[in-house]
Design an enzyme around this catalytic site. Structure first.
Site, mmCIF file in Angstrom:
data_model
loop_
_atom_site.group_PDB
_atom_site.id
_atom_site.type_symbol
_atom_site.label_atom_id
_atom_site.label_comp_id
_atom_site.label_asym_id
_atom_site.label_seq_id
_atom_site.Cartn_x
_atom_site.Cartn_y
_atom_site.Cartn_z
ATOM 1 N N ASP A 1 0.848 -1.149 -0.126
ATOM 2 C CA ASP A 1 -0.188 0.113 0.091
ATOM 3 C C ASP A 1 0.633 1.254 -0.011
ATOM 4 O O ASP A 1 2.102 1.381 0.681
ATOM 5 C CB ASP A 1 -0.814 -0.256 1.237
ATOM 6 N N GLU B 1 1.685 -0.254 -5.111
ATOM 7 C CA GLU B 1 0.719 0.520 -5.439
ATOM 8 C C GLU B 1 1.479 1.936 -5.547
ATOM 9 O O GLU B 1 1.957 2.467 -4.452
ATOM 10 C CB GLU B 1 -0.417 0.603 -4.409
HETATM 11 C C1 NOJ Z 1 -4.416 2.855 -0.956
HETATM 12 C C2 NOJ Z 1 -5.563 1.888 -0.969
HETATM 13 O O1 NOJ Z 1 -5.783 1.334 -1.825
HETATM 14 C C3 NOJ Z 1 -6.705 2.758 -0.136
HETATM 15 O O2 NOJ Z 1 -7.800 1.879 -0.304
HETATM 16 C C4 NOJ Z 1 -6.497 3.319 1.037
HETATM 17 O O3 NOJ Z 1 -7.318 4.446 1.428
HETATM 18 C C5 NOJ Z 1 -5.248 4.226 1.035
HETATM 19 N N1 NOJ Z 1 -4.083 3.481 0.105
HETATM 20 C C6 NOJ Z 1 -4.518 4.512 2.428
HETATM 21 O O4 NOJ Z 1 -4.055 3.271 2.997
#
Ligand code: NOJ
Length: 533
Positions: free
Chosen positions: A217, A277
Site C-alpha cells: 500500500d 501501489e
Molecule cells: C491505498 C488503498 O488502496 C486505499 O484504499 C487506502 O485508503 C489508502 N491506500 C490508504 O491506506
C-alpha cells in the site's frame, strides 16, 4: 473462422516456479465485499474460503486479499491496529491458515496487503506515542512536529490529506502529527530503525505462514523529505492521484531504501513477490521502483485512468511498456480496483459500458505481463449510486460531502438469487446496500449463460493459460482501420479492438475469442477479438 475458444488440452504455458507472477492473473478480493461466511453482512475469510473453487474455475492464478488485520475500520482496514493478527470481523489466524492451505491445494497463490506507510491510531505504538510526550523515542516512530506560528497553532507545513482537510492533527500537548490519509492513520517515520525492523517482522510472520507475496500500500509514500517542506499548493488534492513534481508527500528518493529492505526479506524465501501501489505516472520515475533489488511488479494505473478512445488506450499501453523497458519487470495491468470507479461505469455504464468492458477484458488479458482483476470485473459489475446516508468512505466525511468517495465501487458481489443480498450473506443486511435488478448479474445466473461476461472471462483465462500464442513479453503494433487498435504478441496472438463507432472487417486468421458477435465477418464497434493468423 470460429468465435469459439480453442481450448484443446495442452500443457499450460504458464510459469509455475520462479517468476510465476510475470504473466499471472491476480484476482483482487476486497474482503468486506467478496463473500460473507457468518451472516453479519460483511465479507470475511470464511466466505472467501467457500468461494475458492469458484476462483479456481474462473481460471485466475493468484489472489490479492485486501487488509484483514485488526482495525477500527476508519479506512475499512487500511488503518491497521496489529499487522500480525486477523480482525475478528473477518475471522482468525486458524481460518487464515486453512484458507491458505485450501487455496494452495487448488493451485491458487495467495498474496496479501502490506500497509507500511501508516498504522491505525489504535496501534499500540501510537497510543504509546501519545502517552510518552514530545521528544520521546515513542514519538520518533511517527512524524510528530511542533506547529508554526507564535503559539504553534498552525500546522507544521501546508500538506493536505489525500482524503481532504489538512494532513496534520494537533494533540493535547500542542504537537502535531502527520497523516497523509485520515487522522486515524498516522504516518510512520521510516528513518527510525524500529519502524523498518517491524515491517520486516510483519513480512516474515506472513511469509513463514506460506503467503506467496504482498501488495504494498502507498508504496511511493514511505519516505518524507528532510525538514518536511511545504509543497506546491494544490487546490484539488485529487484523492489518490499522482501530482508529480512539487507534491512533496510522495515519490521521495529515500523510499527506495525501504524497497530494498523489503526485497531483501522476500529474497530469503523462494518464489515470493511484491507488487507496489505506486501512483507515479512518469515512466522513468516508475521504473526506479522496478530495479533488480526492489519491487517485482508495480501497478501501472494508466489503463485505469484512460478514456475509452484509441489514442488514450494506446498511449496508456505505450507508456506502461516504456516504464518497464530496461527493468527486469513485466508490465502490470489494472482496469479497476476498490479506489476508483469501475470500468463498466467509466466507459458509459449500461449496455454500452458493459460492451466496452467486455472488449477491455480481452484487451487487458492480451497484453504481455501480469494482470489484476478486481472482484466483480468478471460479472461486469457497475458502480452503484448510493444515498448519502449509506456512504461510509472517510473521503465523504473528510471532504465535507464534496467528494462522494469510493463506496460506489465497493458494493458486495452478487452470487445468486433475484433479490438483495443475492447470496452474498445468509443475513439480511449488507454493509453497503445492494441494489434491486441484479438478478441477471449474479455469478450463478451468468454461469449458465454462454454469452455472459463471466463466460467470456473464463474462456479468455483458459486460453491465456493454455495457448502458446500468449508466449513472450514482446508486443508489436499492427496497422489497423481508423479508430482501432491492433497488436501482435511474440507468440502470435493478435488482438484487435474496434473503437471506431462502425463495424470493421474481421482480418484473416483463426478467431480464438471475440467479445461480441463476429459471425458475419465484421467486428462490431466497442468489440475486441483475439486471433492467430
Ligand atoms: C491505498 C488503498 O488502496 C486505499 O484504499 C487506502 O485508503 C489508502 N491506500 C490508504 O491506506
Amino acid at each position: 473462422m470460429t468465435a469459439e475458444p480453442t481450448t484443446a488440452a495442452r500443457p499450460s504455458t504458464r510459469r509455475s516456479g520462479p517468476g510465476w507472477w510475470r504473466d499471472a492473473v491476480f484476482y483482487q478480493v476486497y474482503i468486506r465485499s467478496f463473500a460473507d461466511g457468518n451472516g453479519d453482512g460483511v465479507g470475511d475469510l470464511a466466505g472467501l474460503r467457500a468461494r475458492l473453487p469458484y476462483l479456481r474455475d474462473l481460471g485466475v492464478d493468484a489472489l490479492w486479499i485486501t487488509p484483514f488485520y485488526p482495525s477500527p475500520m476508519a479506512d475499512h482496514g487500511y488503518d491497521v491496529a496489529d499487522p500480525r493478527d486477523v480482525e475478528p470481523l473477518f475471522g482468525n489466524l486458524p481460518e487464515f491458515d486453512a484458507l491458505l492451505a485450501e487455496a494452495h491445494d487448488l493451485g491458487l497463490r495467495v498474496t496479501i496487503d502490506l500497509v507500511p506507510n501508516h498504522t491505525s491510531h489504535q496501534h499500540e505504538w501510537f497510543r504509546a506515542a501519545l502517552a510518552a510526550g514530545p521528544g520521546s523515542p515513542e514519538r520518533a516512530r511517527y512524524l510528530f512536529r511542533d506547529g508554526r506560528g507564535p503559539d504553534g497553532s498552525e500546522p507544521p507545513n501546508n500538506w493536505p490529506s489525500v482524503f481532504g482537510g489538512p494532513a496534520w492533527t494537533r494533540v493535547p500537548d500542542g504537537q502535531w502529527y502527520l497523516h497523509i490519509f485520515a487522522p486515524e492513520q498516522p504516518d510512520l517515520d521510516f528513518t527510525d530503525p524500529e519502524v523498518v525492523a517491524d515491517l520486516e517482522a510483519t513480512m516474515r510472520f506472513w511469509l513463514d505462514r506460506g503467503v506467496d507475496g504482498f501488495r504494498i500500500d502507498v508504496a511511493h509514500g514511505m519516505a518524507k523529505p528532510a525538514g518536511l517542506p511545504d509543497m506546491l499548493p494544490m487546490e484539488d488534492t485529487g484523492l489518490l492521484d499522482d501530482h508529480g513534481p512539487g507534491d512533496e508527500r510522495f515519490d521521495q528518493d529515500g523510499v527506495h531504501d525501504v524497497h530494498r529492505r523489503i526485497r531483501a526479506v522476500l529474497d530469503e524465501y523462494p518464489d515470493r513477490m511484491a507488487v507496489g501501489e505506486v501512483w507515479v505516472s512518469d515512466d522513468d520515475r516508475l521504473a526506479l521502483y522496478l530495479r533488480p533489488d526492489e519491487l517485482q511488479l508495480a501497478f501501472n494505473f494508466k489503463l485505469l485512468t484512460a478514456e475509452w478512445t484509441p489514442a488514450a488506450l494506446r498511449d496508456a499501453i505505450v507508456h506502461s511498456l516504456a516504464a518497464v523497458d530496461g527493468t527486469p519487470a513485466p508490465a502490470c495491468w489494472v482496469l479497476s480496483n476498490h479506489d476508483r470507479p469501475r470500468h463498466v461505469t467509466r466507459y458509459g455504464g449500461g449496455e454500452l459500458g458493459t460492451r466496452r468492458a467486455r472488449a477491455a477484458a480481452l484487451l487487458q488479458l492480451a497484453l504481455p505481463g501480469a494482470a489484476y482483476l478486481y472482484n466483480g470485473d468478471e460479472l461486469g459489475m457497475p458502480d452503484v449510486d448510493l444515498p448519502d446516508e449509506a456512504l461510509q468512505d472517510p473521503i465523504w466525511f473528510r471532504s465535507g460531502g464534496a467528494e462522494r468517495g469510493r463506496d460506489a465501487c465497493r458494493i458486495p458481489v452478487p452470487w445468486s438469487g433475484s433479490e438483495p443480498p443475492y447470496g452474498f450473506t445468509t443475513g439480511t443486511g449488507t454493509w453497503l446496500p445492494m441494489p434491486e435488478g441484479w438478478a441477471e448479474l449474479t455469478a450463478e445466473a451468468q454461469e449458465s449463460r454462454p454469452g455472459s461476461i463471466q463466460s467470456l472471462y473464463r474462456a479468455a483465462l483458459a486460453l491465456r493459460a493454455s495457448s502458446p500464442a500468449f508466449e513472450g513479453e514482446g508486443l508489436a503494433w499492427l496497422p489497423s482501420p481508423d479508430g482501432c487498435l491492433a497488436f501482435r504478441r511474440d507468440g502470435g496472438l493478435v488482438c484487435l479492438v474496434n473503437l471506431s463507432g462502425a463495424a470493421v472487417p474481421v482480418p484473416e486468421g483463426t478467431v480464438l475469442l471475440a467479445s461480441g458477435d463476429v459471425s458475419g465477418g465484421q467486428l462490431p464497434p466497442d468489440t475486441a477479438l483475439w486471433l492467430v493468423a
